[in-house]
Design a protein around this motif. Structure first.
Motif, PDB file in Angstrom:
ATOM      1  N   GLU A   2      42.482 -45.804  87.419  1.00 12.83           N
ATOM      2  CA  GLU A   2      43.628 -45.970  86.650  1.00 12.83           C
ATOM      3  C   GLU A   2      43.835 -47.236  87.430  1.00 12.83           C
ATOM      4  O   GLU A   2      44.675 -46.725  88.878  1.00 12.83           O
ATOM      5  CB  GLU A   2      44.615 -45.171  86.500  1.00 12.83           C
ATOM      6  N   CYS A   3      44.367 -48.438  86.986  1.00 10.13           N
ATOM      7  CA  CYS A   3      44.655 -49.439  88.472  1.00 10.13           C
ATOM      8  C   CYS A   3      46.197 -50.079  87.643  1.00 10.13           C
ATOM      9  O   CYS A   3      46.019 -50.373  86.218  1.00 10.13           O
ATOM     10  CB  CYS A   3      43.461 -50.366  88.503  1.00 10.13           C
ATOM     11  N   SER A   4      46.875 -50.776  88.814  1.00  6.88           N
ATOM     12  CA  SER A   4      47.895 -51.736  88.106  1.00  6.88           C
ATOM     13  C   SER A   4      48.195 -52.886  88.637  1.00  6.88           C
ATOM     14  O   SER A   4      48.965 -52.866  88.862  1.00  6.88           O
ATOM     15  CB  SER A   4      49.586 -50.705  88.586  1.00  6.88           C
ATOM     16  N   ALA A   9      42.201 -53.171  90.612  1.00  6.62           N
ATOM     17  CA  ALA A   9      41.348 -53.372  89.711  1.00  6.62           C
ATOM     18  C   ALA A   9      39.902 -54.230  90.732  1.00  6.62           C
ATOM     19  O   ALA A   9      38.812 -53.146  90.376  1.00  6.62           O
ATOM     20  CB  ALA A   9      41.565 -54.034  88.783  1.00  6.62           C
ATOM     21  N   LEU A  21      40.950 -48.319  84.125  1.00  9.22           N
ATOM     22  CA  LEU A  21      41.873 -48.683  83.312  1.00  9.22           C
ATOM     23  C   LEU A  21      42.815 -49.209  83.811  1.00  9.22           C
ATOM     24  O   LEU A  21      43.466 -48.343  85.085  1.00  9.22           O
ATOM     25  CB  LEU A  21      42.103 -47.112  83.039  1.00  9.22           C
ATOM     26  N   LEU A  22      43.583 -50.423  83.008  1.00 11.55           N
ATOM     27  CA  LEU A  22      45.040 -51.273  83.684  1.00 11.55           C
ATOM     28  C   LEU A  22      46.588 -50.818  82.804  1.00 11.55           C
ATOM     29  O   LEU A  22      46.167 -50.938  81.178  1.00 11.55           O
ATOM     30  CB  LEU A  22      44.125 -52.641  83.576  1.00 11.55           C
ATOM     31  N   ASP A  23      47.001 -49.548  83.696  1.00 11.92           N
ATOM     32  CA  ASP A  23      48.046 -49.409  82.702  1.00 11.92           C
ATOM     33  C   ASP A  23      49.280 -49.581  83.133  1.00 11.92           C
ATOM     34  O   ASP A  23      49.411 -50.831  84.380  1.00 11.92           O
ATOM     35  CB  ASP A  23      47.871 -47.506  83.800  1.00 11.92           C
ATOM     36  N   ASN A  24      50.422 -50.265  82.295  1.00 10.13           N
ATOM     37  CA  ASN A  24      51.073 -50.512  82.197  1.00 10.13           C
ATOM     38  C   ASN A  24      51.704 -51.778  82.500  1.00 10.13           C
ATOM     39  O   ASN A  24      52.282 -52.514  83.593  1.00 10.13           O
ATOM     40  CB  ASN A  24      52.133 -49.772  82.608  1.00 10.13           C
ATOM     41  N   GLU A  47      39.708 -50.966  80.446  1.00 12.32           N
ATOM     42  CA  GLU A  47      40.440 -49.830  79.261  1.00 12.32           C
ATOM     43  C   GLU A  47      41.958 -50.837  79.456  1.00 12.32           C
ATOM     44  O   GLU A  47      42.696 -50.487  80.396  1.00 12.32           O
ATOM     45  CB  GLU A  47      40.003 -48.794  79.374  1.00 12.32           C
ATOM     46  N   SER A  49      45.805 -50.150  79.326  1.00  9.24           N
ATOM     47  CA  SER A  49      47.087 -49.159  78.794  1.00  9.24           C
ATOM     48  C   SER A  49      48.361 -48.807  78.641  1.00  9.24           C
ATOM     49  O   SER A  49      48.405 -49.708  79.812  1.00  9.24           O
ATOM     50  CB  SER A  49      46.752 -47.125  79.116  1.00  9.24           C
ATOM     51  N   GLY A  50      48.910 -47.970  78.525  1.00  7.90           N
ATOM     52  CA  GLY A  50      50.093 -48.013  78.924  1.00  7.90           C
ATOM     53  C   GLY A  50      51.434 -48.964  77.954  1.00  7.90           C
ATOM     54  O   GLY A  50      51.637 -49.664  77.903  1.00  7.90           O
ATOM     55  N   SER A  69      44.234 -47.634  74.823  1.00  4.39           N
ATOM     56  CA  SER A  69      43.998 -46.216  74.627  1.00  4.39           C
ATOM     57  C   SER A  69      45.451 -46.321  73.988  1.00  4.39           C
ATOM     58  O   SER A  69      46.474 -47.125  74.781  1.00  4.39           O
ATOM     59  CB  SER A  69      44.553 -45.717  76.308  1.00  4.39           C
TER      60      SER A  69
END
Length: 86
Positions: A2-4, A9, A21-24, A47, A49-50, A69
């Motif tokens: 998970e990376c932000s 990333a 997983l690129l979150d938010n 991916e 997500s968020g 996701s």
């Protein structure tokens, strides 16, 4: 992993992560970071997500996004009480 951010990333992909997983991230930032990851590491799965819901899903789809996701699919799912007796 998970990376932000782009830095996280790229570091994760460089360290050998198979899936990032690129979150938010806002859609525009998401696409920018995903493109950077794919340019440097084409075989890495990206991916999104968020905060993605059905109404905003099209904004998160793009050529560098492999998987999306959506937690909203399960957040409101009703509970089911069941038992199995053998």
């Amino acid at each position: 992993i998970e990376c932000s951010s782009a830095e996280e990333a790229l570091a994760a992909a460089g360290a050998g992560a198979d899936i990032i997983l690129l979150d938010n991230l806002a859609p525009q930032e998401l696409h920018t970071v995903a493109a950077q990851v794919k340019a440097a590491h084409p075989r890495v799965t990206v991916e999104a997500s968020g905060g993605i819901v059905l109404g905003t899903l099209p904004q998160f789809l793009g050529p560098h996004i492999d998987v999306v996701s959506m937690g909203c699919l399960t957040h409101s799912a009703p509970a089911l009480d069941f038992a199995l007796r053998v």
